[in-house]
Design a protein around this motif. Sequence first.
Motif, PDB file in Angstrom:
ATOM      1  N   TYR A  38       0.824  -1.210   0.000  1.00 51.29           N
ATOM      2  CA  TYR A  38       0.000   0.000   0.000  1.00 51.29           C
ATOM      3  C   TYR A  38       0.858   1.259   0.000  1.00 51.29           C
ATOM      4  N   VAL A  39       1.901   1.277   0.818  1.00 46.40           N
ATOM      5  CA  VAL A  39       2.772   2.454   0.880  1.00 46.40           C
ATOM      6  C   VAL A  39       3.472   2.663  -0.465  1.00 46.40           C
ATOM      7  N   ALA A  40       3.954   1.582  -1.069  1.00 44.94           N
ATOM      8  CA  ALA A  40       4.617   1.698  -2.373  1.00 44.94           C
ATOM      9  C   ALA A  40       3.653   2.241  -3.426  1.00 44.94           C
ATOM     10  N   THR A  41       2.434   1.756  -3.439  1.00 48.46           N
ATOM     11  CA  THR A  41       1.439   2.229  -4.404  1.00 48.46           C
ATOM     12  C   THR A  41       1.113   3.697  -4.178  1.00 48.46           C
ATOM     13  N   LEU A  42       0.999   4.106  -2.926  1.00 47.64           N
ATOM     14  CA  LEU A  42       0.714   5.507  -2.616  1.00 47.64           C
ATOM     15  C   LEU A  42       1.879   6.413  -3.011  1.00 47.64           C
ATOM     16  N   LEU A  43       3.107   5.965  -2.779  1.00 54.27           N
ATOM     17  CA  LEU A  43       4.271   6.749  -3.190  1.00 54.27           C
ATOM     18  C   LEU A  43       4.358   6.863  -4.709  1.00 54.27           C
ATOM     19  N   GLU A  44       4.043   5.774  -5.408  1.00 55.17           N
ATOM     20  CA  GLU A  44       4.032   5.822  -6.874  1.00 55.17           C
ATOM     21  C   GLU A  44       3.005   6.819  -7.382  1.00 55.17           C
ATOM     22  N   ALA A  45       1.821   6.801  -6.797  1.00 53.49           N
ATOM     23  CA  ALA A  45       0.759   7.714  -7.233  1.00 53.49           C
ATOM     24  C   ALA A  45       1.140   9.166  -6.957  1.00 53.49           C
ATOM     25  N   ALA A  46       1.739   9.421  -5.816  1.00 51.30           N
ATOM     26  CA  ALA A  46       2.166  10.787  -5.511  1.00 51.30           C
ATOM     27  C   ALA A  46       3.252  11.241  -6.485  1.00 51.30           C
ATOM     28  N   PHE A  47       4.154  10.349  -6.841  1.00 51.78           N
ATOM     29  CA  PHE A  47       5.199  10.679  -7.812  1.00 51.78           C
ATOM     30  C   PHE A  47       4.593  11.004  -9.178  1.00 51.78           C
ATOM     31  N   VAL A  48       3.627  10.200  -9.605  1.00 56.53           N
ATOM     32  CA  VAL A  48       2.952  10.464 -10.880  1.00 56.53           C
ATOM     33  C   VAL A  48       2.233  11.801 -10.835  1.00 56.53           C
ATOM     34  N   ALA A  49       1.596  12.110  -9.705  1.00 59.86           N
ATOM     35  CA  ALA A  49       0.885  13.385  -9.569  1.00 59.86           C
ATOM     36  C   ALA A  49       1.849  14.566  -9.654  1.00 59.86           C
ATOM     37  N   VAL A  50       3.008  14.436  -9.029  1.00 54.54           N
ATOM     38  CA  VAL A  50       3.997  15.524  -9.092  1.00 54.54           C
ATOM     39  C   VAL A  50       4.539  15.662 -10.507  1.00 54.54           C
ATOM     40  N   LEU A  51       4.786  14.551 -11.181  1.00 54.19           N
ATOM     41  CA  LEU A  51       5.237  14.627 -12.572  1.00 54.19           C
ATOM     42  C   LEU A  51       4.181  15.278 -13.462  1.00 54.19           C
ATOM     43  N   MET A  52       2.920  14.965 -13.219  1.00 56.89           N
ATOM     44  CA  MET A  52       1.850  15.604 -13.984  1.00 56.89           C
ATOM     45  C   MET A  52       1.842  17.112 -13.727  1.00 56.89           C
ATOM     46  N   ARG A  53       2.131  17.495 -12.518  1.00 55.87           N
ATOM     47  CA  ARG A  53       2.185  18.923 -12.181  1.00 55.87           C
ATOM     48  C   ARG A  53       3.243  19.624 -13.021  1.00 55.87           C
ATOM     49  N   LEU A  54       4.334  18.930 -13.303  1.00 55.95           N
ATOM     50  CA  LEU A  54       5.404  19.520 -14.097  1.00 55.95           C
ATOM     51  C   LEU A  54       5.143  19.459 -15.595  1.00 55.95           C
ATOM     52  N   VAL A  55       4.442  18.435 -16.078  1.00 63.04           N
ATOM     53  CA  VAL A  55       4.269  18.213 -17.508  1.00 63.04           C
ATOM     54  C   VAL A  55       3.066  18.949 -18.086  1.00 63.04           C
ATOM     55  N   VAL A  56       1.963  18.915 -17.355  1.00 65.60           N
ATOM     56  CA  VAL A  56       0.710  19.463 -17.883  1.00 65.60           C
ATOM     57  C   VAL A  56       0.666  20.968 -17.644  1.00 65.60           C
ATOM     58  N   GLU A  57       0.183  21.686 -18.667  1.00 66.23           N
ATOM     59  CA  GLU A  57      -0.060  23.114 -18.501  1.00 66.23           C
ATOM     60  C   GLU A  57      -1.488  23.266 -17.991  1.00 66.23           C
ATOM     61  N   TRP A  58      -1.611  23.556 -16.712  1.00 66.94           N
ATOM     62  CA  TRP A  58      -2.904  23.583 -16.058  1.00 66.94           C
ATOM     63  C   TRP A  58      -3.632  24.883 -16.396  1.00 66.94           C
ATOM     64  N   SER A  59      -4.891  24.752 -16.788  1.00 65.20           N
ATOM     65  CA  SER A  59      -5.720  25.922 -17.074  1.00 65.20           C
ATOM     66  C   SER A  59      -6.704  26.111 -15.924  1.00 65.20           C
ATOM     67  N   ALA A  60      -7.529  27.146 -16.045  1.00 61.80           N
ATOM     68  CA  ALA A  60      -8.519  27.403 -14.993  1.00 61.80           C
ATOM     69  C   ALA A  60      -9.513  26.248 -14.864  1.00 61.80           C
ATOM     70  N   ALA A  61      -9.767  25.554 -15.945  1.00 63.03           N
ATOM     71  CA  ALA A  61     -10.709  24.428 -15.904  1.00 63.03           C
ATOM     72  C   ALA A  61     -10.040  23.144 -15.426  1.00 63.03           C
ATOM     73  N   THR A  62      -8.842  22.878 -15.912  1.00 65.49           N
ATOM     74  CA  THR A  62      -8.206  21.601 -15.566  1.00 65.49           C
ATOM     75  C   THR A  62      -7.584  21.609 -14.174  1.00 65.49           C
ATOM     76  N   ILE A  63      -7.413  22.781 -13.583  1.00 64.83           N
ATOM     77  CA  ILE A  63      -6.840  22.823 -12.234  1.00 64.83           C
ATOM     78  C   ILE A  63      -7.755  22.104 -11.239  1.00 64.83           C
ATOM     79  N   TRP A  64      -9.053  22.071 -11.545  1.00 66.01           N
ATOM     80  CA  TRP A  64      -9.983  21.359 -10.667  1.00 66.01           C
ATOM     81  C   TRP A  64      -9.753  19.854 -10.730  1.00 66.01           C
ATOM     82  N   LEU A  65      -9.249  19.373 -11.841  1.00 63.90           N
ATOM     83  CA  LEU A  65      -8.884  17.956 -11.914  1.00 63.90           C
ATOM     84  C   LEU A  65      -7.695  17.674 -10.998  1.00 63.90           C
ATOM     85  N   TRP A  66      -6.782  18.624 -10.907  1.00 67.02           N
ATOM     86  CA  TRP A  66      -5.648  18.490  -9.984  1.00 67.02           C
ATOM     87  C   TRP A  66      -6.154  18.456  -8.542  1.00 67.02           C
TER      88      TRP A  66
END
Length: 136
Positions: A38-66
Amino acid sequence: MMAAVIGWVLPLGLVVYCGWLAYFAWTQSVPEKSRGSYVATLLEAAFVAVLMRLVVEWSAATIWLWVLSAAALAAAAAGLVIRWPRLPARRAQVTEPRAGFPAAVPARKPKEPGPATLTGYAALLAAALAVCVIVG
């Protein structure tokens, strides 16, 4: 076309992934995984979320998905913390024979993430967070 994929499909995938983790962290009827899994899966998901923060250009609409993704990750972490005492420290050794094998051949034990794996995942997450802070 590619901007639409990166701008909407990836954040939607992140919401689904984080929501899936939150569901499994709170569901009692799901086959139990070990604490380390469970901890490994949670760490992987957090890493993916941080990478998405760097890759995706967040707009006013998509920021709610974040925001939804972060809330789902928080719910998954809360479910893990609340269920921690009831979770097995390690997966039980499976002693039933596998189908198609003689009875003398035991089933394979599922691989567990060890302390080195969890430390590596945490270090990758910390490095990604540092890059995220530096980049802005």
